[in-house]
Structures are given as C-alpha cells and as structure tokens.
Design a protein around this motif. Sequence first.
Motif, PDB file in Angstrom:
ATOM      1  N   GLU A   5     -74.273 107.324  26.215  1.00  0.00           N
ATOM      2  CA  GLU A   5     -72.970 106.802  25.630  1.00  0.00           C
ATOM      3  C   GLU A   5     -72.242 108.045  25.218  1.00  0.00           C
ATOM      4  N   VAL A   6     -71.042 108.247  25.838  1.00  0.00           N
ATOM      5  CA  VAL A   6     -70.032 109.390  25.557  1.00  0.00           C
ATOM      6  C   VAL A   6     -68.856 108.649  24.515  1.00  0.00           C
ATOM      7  N   ARG A   7     -68.722 109.138  23.517  1.00  0.00           N
ATOM      8  CA  ARG A   7     -67.975 108.221  22.508  1.00  0.00           C
ATOM      9  C   ARG A   7     -66.530 109.343  21.954  1.00  0.00           C
ATOM     10  N   ASN A   8     -65.520 108.973  22.486  1.00  0.00           N
ATOM     11  CA  ASN A   8     -64.371 109.943  22.095  1.00  0.00           C
ATOM     12  C   ASN A   8     -64.565 111.496  21.939  1.00  0.00           C
ATOM     13  N   HIS A  72     -71.616 119.249  27.741  1.00  0.00           N
ATOM     14  CA  HIS A  72     -71.648 118.559  26.309  1.00  0.00           C
ATOM     15  C   HIS A  72     -73.086 117.714  26.245  1.00  0.00           C
ATOM     16  N   PHE A  73     -73.408 117.178  27.491  1.00  0.00           N
ATOM     17  CA  PHE A  73     -74.603 116.272  27.332  1.00  0.00           C
ATOM     18  C   PHE A  73     -75.878 117.196  26.854  1.00  0.00           C
ATOM     19  N   ASN A  74     -76.216 118.429  27.154  1.00  0.00           N
ATOM     20  CA  ASN A  74     -77.261 119.176  26.713  1.00  0.00           C
ATOM     21  C   ASN A  74     -76.838 120.215  25.826  1.00  0.00           C
ATOM     22  N   VAL A  89     -79.870 108.019  20.322  1.00  0.00           N
ATOM     23  CA  VAL A  89     -79.937 109.195  19.601  1.00  0.00           C
ATOM     24  C   VAL A  89     -78.595 109.921  19.778  1.00  0.00           C
ATOM     25  N   ASP A  90     -77.951 110.441  18.742  1.00  0.00           N
ATOM     26  CA  ASP A  90     -76.755 111.398  18.869  1.00  0.00           C
ATOM     27  C   ASP A  90     -77.199 112.831  18.834  1.00  0.00           C
TER      28      ASP A  90
END
Length: 428
Positions: A5-8, A72-74, A89-90
Amino acid sequence: MAKIEVRNIFKIFGPQPGRWLDDARAGIDKQELLAKSGHTLGLRDISLSIEEGSIYVIMGLSGSGKSTLIRHFNRLIEPSAGQILVDGVDVMTLGKTALEKFRQQKMSMVFQRFGLFPHRTVIENVAYGLQVQGMGKEERRGRAQHWLEQVGLLGFENQYPHQLSGGMQQRVGLARALATDAEILLMDEAFSALDPLIRREMQDQLLQLQAQLNKTIVFITHDLDEALRLGNRIAILKGGELVQEGTPEDILLAPADDYVQSFLQDVNRSKVLNAAHACNEPSLTLTMRSRPSHAVERMAARRFDYTAVLDGKRLAGVLTRSAAERAVRDGARDVARYVEDMASVPATAGLDEVLGRMLRSTEPLAVTGDNDEFLGMLSRSKVVELVTPVIEGGDTNDAAAGDDSAPAAAMADPDTEAAPPGEQRTAA
C-alpha cells in the motif's frame, strides 16, 4: 506473497524539503517550485494499492518519477511525506537493522544495467544474496544452481559476466533476485537495455516464472506495449503525479487524457483486447425445453431471425425463426431437435484471432466463458470500433459507423452482424 500500500507519498529533492511540503500539497507547479526554492518536486501525493501475487507496472516518460517511486519501496530513497506499507508494516518506521533484514528477505531488485559483479562468476553472482543472508556455501550454491536452470543458463555457472550476452546477463540478474526467495520483486527498467527480440524472450521468461511462483512484482517501464503485455494493473506517471491507474483494458478503452492517449498511438489493440470486449450481452436466449410457439413469439417481438439456445448455462446452439416455425407446424413439444450448431470463440481469444474468424466466415459467432458458458454474441461493429485507432477530433474511423449499440442488434441487424446459419444475405 505480499501486498503493498502506497499512501500519499511526496518527494521533494533539496536541502530543506520539509519547508516546501505545504506548497507541494497546495499544488505548486514543478517549475515554479524549482524557480522559487531551488527544490525539485519528485513525487506528489502518490497512492497505490498493489495486490499480492500480481504484476503491477508503473510507467511514464523519462523524468516522470517512476524510478524514484520504486526506490521508495525498499527505502533506497526516503520520502518527504507518506507511507509505504508491506503486509500492514510501515517500511518508513523500520530501524537500520530491521530495514536491512527487510531488504534481504522481503524484496529483491533487478536493475536495468544488470548490476552484476564483474569479478564473480555467474553462480557466485546468483548466490550473492544468499551469502549476505548467511547461508552456507553448499546450500547457497545448490539454490543458485536451481535458479540458473530455471532461467535457462545451465552450463554457464563458471563464466564471468563479460563473457555473456546482454540477455544472458539479465537472466543472471533475475536468477539472483529469485534465489533469495523474496516475496516482492522490484524490476526497474529491467529489460529496456535489451534488443527487441531478447526483450520479448525475457518477458516470456518472466510470465512463465510468475505462473509458477506467484510473486508480487513491481515492474518499471517506459514502453506501453511491455506494460500491456505484463501488467495486471498499470499506473501512469507524469511529472511526479499519477495520471491514470487501472487494468490494461481500462487504459486502452478509456485513456484519461492526451498524455495517456499519446502512448496508445502505436499499440496493436487487437493483441491486447479480447472477444469479451466485443461481446453484446444477450437480450434474448431460449433453452432446449422452450416451446416452439413461445420461441416464435419472442423472436418476432424483437424482430430477430435467430437466437442462442442454452443447455443450462452452456451454449447448445442456435435456433432460427424458420426452424422454430417448422417446429410449430410439426407439433413439437420443445425446440431441442431444431437447434443447429453455432460457432463460438472463448472470451479470452484475442481480437486478432477474432478478426481472422470474421474474415473467414459470415456465420454468427457466440462468445463463451469457462465450461462453455454462453456470454453473448460477438458484435462485429464493436470489433471494428475497438481495433480502429481513435482519430484526432474524437470520432473513430468511418468503418465503425453504424455501431450496433443496442444489444438486440447482435442478432437483428444483418448489415452489421453475420447472417443466420445457412443463409447468405446481401446488404441493400
């Protein structure tokens, strides 16, 4: 498998990104921000939901922010604001040790320029991630050997990267990413440096592996053909902003703006869309047990010359009005003996295959789903409309004029649809 989930997500490049975050949220133009602050807007308010086990393609032109986003994902790049959640998990909350473990075990990355160690052999390159994880030499060599076999590099274990072609080097990179058994593969322009033929082979390889492994794959590309071929869903970025997100069919059939439409100009739509997209939902169907008089009445009321007949949900065949009238004269209890075979295509058949069938025969063509379930009749005018490029100004090619937009026309209009079985018609 894992869900992302990518949020804002916002990303501002510069020494004081936090100072300009409110401006970015307020919609300041990228060029205006640069002129005003010396900061560069990388991403603005990106939100995505990536289902586990899917191939999710992020595409756009150079400078659109796609490679910035995947990093950004890792956390190779830190966001200015926002969250990346993997299985709830954020990632942004992970400390150094937890982040290292996350990168080693949860995500693997395949790079555009292969990223191989020139001084290590092929098998040593594939085993590298396992070595970092602390796996023993024999075990990691065995696993590396397995993945080299999976990507078709058996026999090249002791070669060095410079001794391999570009396509083979990329296979090594893919094997290395798979060897760690990470749930998520991040592929940043992984095939863009390859020749077209090798690129197609690597796409085939990835799809074959995905059918077996069911990984969550985030794939970056600037090529819409590649995106349409690989992606379960596609996100298109422009200037760091999300322009459109959806299935390949969503993108093809309803481009959000001229920017998206520009990607579609040279796409072979017939290889992406299928028979289901050119199918009219049935406005009339009969069953094998239908009474002949009832069949005649219903076809006459809709001015149909023929209609599909079902056996349960399965397609049994076609009944013409003349055959139904004959059944009435014969005093038959039902229409079963008067049903003729009807040609059909599976819903998954590409429009290129459908076009070939249309050119070879004027017979009506049914569209069927799983277990031969009847979905509707093929609309020939819809096929023409779907494969005809949109002309600037809004309308499709004149060949698509006279669209049979009403479902009934799939069986009623002889000039836009096929004639009933056994009959040849000529348009007035």
